[in-house]
Design a protein around this motif. Structure first.
Motif, PDB file in Angstrom:
ATOM      1  N   ASP A  61       0.828  -1.207   0.000  1.00 29.56           N
ATOM      2  CA  ASP A  61       0.000   0.000   0.000  1.00 29.56           C
ATOM      3  C   ASP A  61       0.861   1.255   0.000  1.00 29.56           C
ATOM      4  O   ASP A  61       0.512   2.269  -0.621  1.00 29.56           O
TER       5      ASP A  61
ATOM      6  N   THR B 260      -1.368   3.804  -2.324  1.00 31.79           N
ATOM      7  CA  THR B 260      -2.818   3.669  -2.389  1.00 31.79           C
ATOM      8  C   THR B 260      -3.406   3.877  -0.999  1.00 31.79           C
ATOM      9  O   THR B 260      -2.762   3.587   0.021  1.00 31.79           O
TER      10      THR B 260
ATOM     11  N   ASP C 185      -7.774  -0.580  -3.888  1.00 34.24           N
ATOM     12  CA  ASP C 185      -6.835   0.018  -4.844  1.00 34.24           C
ATOM     13  C   ASP C 185      -5.497  -0.716  -4.822  1.00 34.24           C
ATOM     14  O   ASP C 185      -4.863  -0.903  -5.872  1.00 34.24           O
ATOM     15  N   SER C 186      -5.074  -1.164  -3.661  1.00 33.26           N
ATOM     16  CA  SER C 186      -3.819  -1.926  -3.573  1.00 33.26           C
ATOM     17  C   SER C 186      -3.947  -3.255  -4.289  1.00 33.26           C
ATOM     18  O   SER C 186      -3.020  -3.683  -4.996  1.00 33.26           O
TER      19      SER C 186
ATOM     20  N   ALA D  99      -3.798  -2.580  -8.010  1.00 31.58           N
ATOM     21  CA  ALA D  99      -2.436  -2.272  -8.463  1.00 31.58           C
ATOM     22  C   ALA D  99      -1.581  -3.536  -8.519  1.00 31.58           C
ATOM     23  O   ALA D  99      -0.811  -3.740  -9.466  1.00 31.58           O
TER      24      ALA D  99
ATOM     25  N   TYR E 136       2.677   1.300  -3.662  1.00 33.62           N
ATOM     26  CA  TYR E 136       1.789   1.780  -4.725  1.00 33.62           C
ATOM     27  C   TYR E 136       1.126   3.109  -4.384  1.00 33.62           C
ATOM     28  O   TYR E 136       0.402   3.656  -5.215  1.00 33.62           O
TER      29      TYR E 136
END
Length: 405
Positions: free
Chosen positions: A120, A125, A130-131, A134, A123
């Protein structure tokens, strides 16, 4: 633009082609500045953009999933009869590689890797979804035709790319040991469920048999029933003998004779005991006496309860054997997931491929510039034709009027 020598059709064809080619070269030469300048500018911009992009490295690991499922328990399914056929038919079929790829793509594995490598923050995020997205975009799972699974992870850090790829393989091996994804594992779960049901049914049957024994007093069907019948026969024989003795005593003894009175009391006791054996109900609390009139019904109930106990005992023994064999097969199959090529730290970047991007950009720009030059030449020639030039002027005027409106 082209000059045709009228000396027959063949001479016209042979002279027109090289003239057209030369005209095209002339057209390109007129626009050489744009044909050279635009690709160079576009290539320079593409080079600048690609050099601004960070290097991305790919860590790859190749794993060999289970290729076949053959267990020793399959050979013993016939012991269960119809139940064995149900287990074999319901659990037959091999697990495809897509199942393992689905396990690798699961949220459980993604969350584990995100927490382990703190992706997290990598990336940048905010939300777990969202992680996961990604990580999914950075990972590729390929089901090869050779039966192997290729896992590729892209990351800016080469060490992290290799570590995440190897972590995927570790997660798959751990999941195959805990989840029933193999035939032996599914067989074990099936027979384990049946074993638990048989164990519960056996316990209920044993309790029912115990309650029957406590309520009826019948502990052993054959020996106890025979003993009850023999006891009744002996009592009847003793009663008959005592009655004969009393009739004989009446001939020489008075009614108040102590011996005669004692013989009468003994006869009354024998008759009471016989009545108890023949008709008295069992009082429980350790009383194992059974009325001879109730022996058939009690024996039938006892036989049924005992039959249930023996049936569930046999089922429990067979299912327990199948569970143990399935556990052995499952332990063997779970170790089949092997890492053929573990991920190593990549020594070369995978993206961006700067030279290829620059060359493609320059080629596309050159094609665009050539098309643009050709269009301009066609418009210029059309303007030199009186009729066409007038129409072009009318079109331009119409477009200007329409834009004004």
């Amino acid at each position: 633009m082209q000059t045709v020598i009228s000396s027959g059709a063949d001479a016209q064809l042979s002279s027109s082609e090289p003239i057209f080619f030369l005209d095209y070269l002339i057209m390109l030469a007129r626009h050489k500045s744009s044909l050279i300048g635009l690709p160079l500018v576009a290539g320079s911009l593409a080079a600048a953009i690609t050099f601004a992009m960070p290097n991305v490295y790919t860590g790859s690991v190749r794993i060999l999933p289970p290729q076949g499922q053959s267990g020793a328990a399959s050979a013993l399914l016939g012991q269960l009869g119809a139940l064995g056929g149900l287990g074999g038919g319901a659990l037959s079929g091999k697990t495809p590689n897509e199942t393992y790829i689905g396990m690798l793509s699961s949220r459980t594995v993604s969350d584990e890797l995100i927490a382990r490598f703190k992706l997290d923050k990598v990336y940048e995020t905010e939300f777990p979804s969202d992680s996961r997205r990604a990580l999914k975009n950075a990972t590729t799972f390929t089901n090869g035709r050779d039966g192997m699974i290729l896992i590729e992870v892209n990351d800016k850090n080469p060490e992290r790319a290799a570590d995440i790829a190897n972590a995927y393989a570790e997660s798959l091996r751990r999941l195959t040991q805990t989840l029933a994804v193999t035939e032996a594992g599914r067989r074990r779960l099936f027979f384990q469920t049946q074993l638990n049901q048989a164990k519960e049914s056996l316990a209920n049957a044993e309790v029912a048999l115990k309650n029957t024994q406590e309520r009826t007093g019948l502990i052993q069907l054959s020996g106890q029933a025979q003993g009850i019948i023999e006891a009744a026969a002996n009592l009847k024989a003793n009663i008959a003998a005592k009655e004969v003795a009393l009739r004989a005593m009446r001939t020489f003894a008075a009614a108040s004779n102590p011996e005669y009175l004692r013989a009468q009391e003994e006869l009354a006791g024998l008759r009471a005991e016989l009545a108890k054996v023949e008709r008295s109900p069992n009082s429980g609390n350790g009383d194992i006496s059974i009325a001879t009139a109730k022996v058939p019904g009690v024996a039938l109930e006892y036989a049924r309860r005992l039959r249930d106990v023996k049936y569930f005992e046999s089922m429990f023994e067979l299912l327990a054997k199948q569970v143990e064999l399935a556990k052995i097969d499952e332990a063997k199959d779970s170790a089949v997931v092997q890492v053929l090529d573990p991920a190593v730290i990549p020594d070369k970047k995978s993206t961006p491929r700067r030279s290829l991007i620059v060359l493609i950009t320059m080629f596309v720009t050159f094609v665009f510039a050539a098309g643009r030059a050709l269009f301009k030449e066609l418009v210029r020639e059309a303007e030199q034709t009186p009729g066409t030039a007038q129409r072009i002027q009318e079109l331009r005027a119409a477009l200007r009027l329409r834009s004004v409106k």
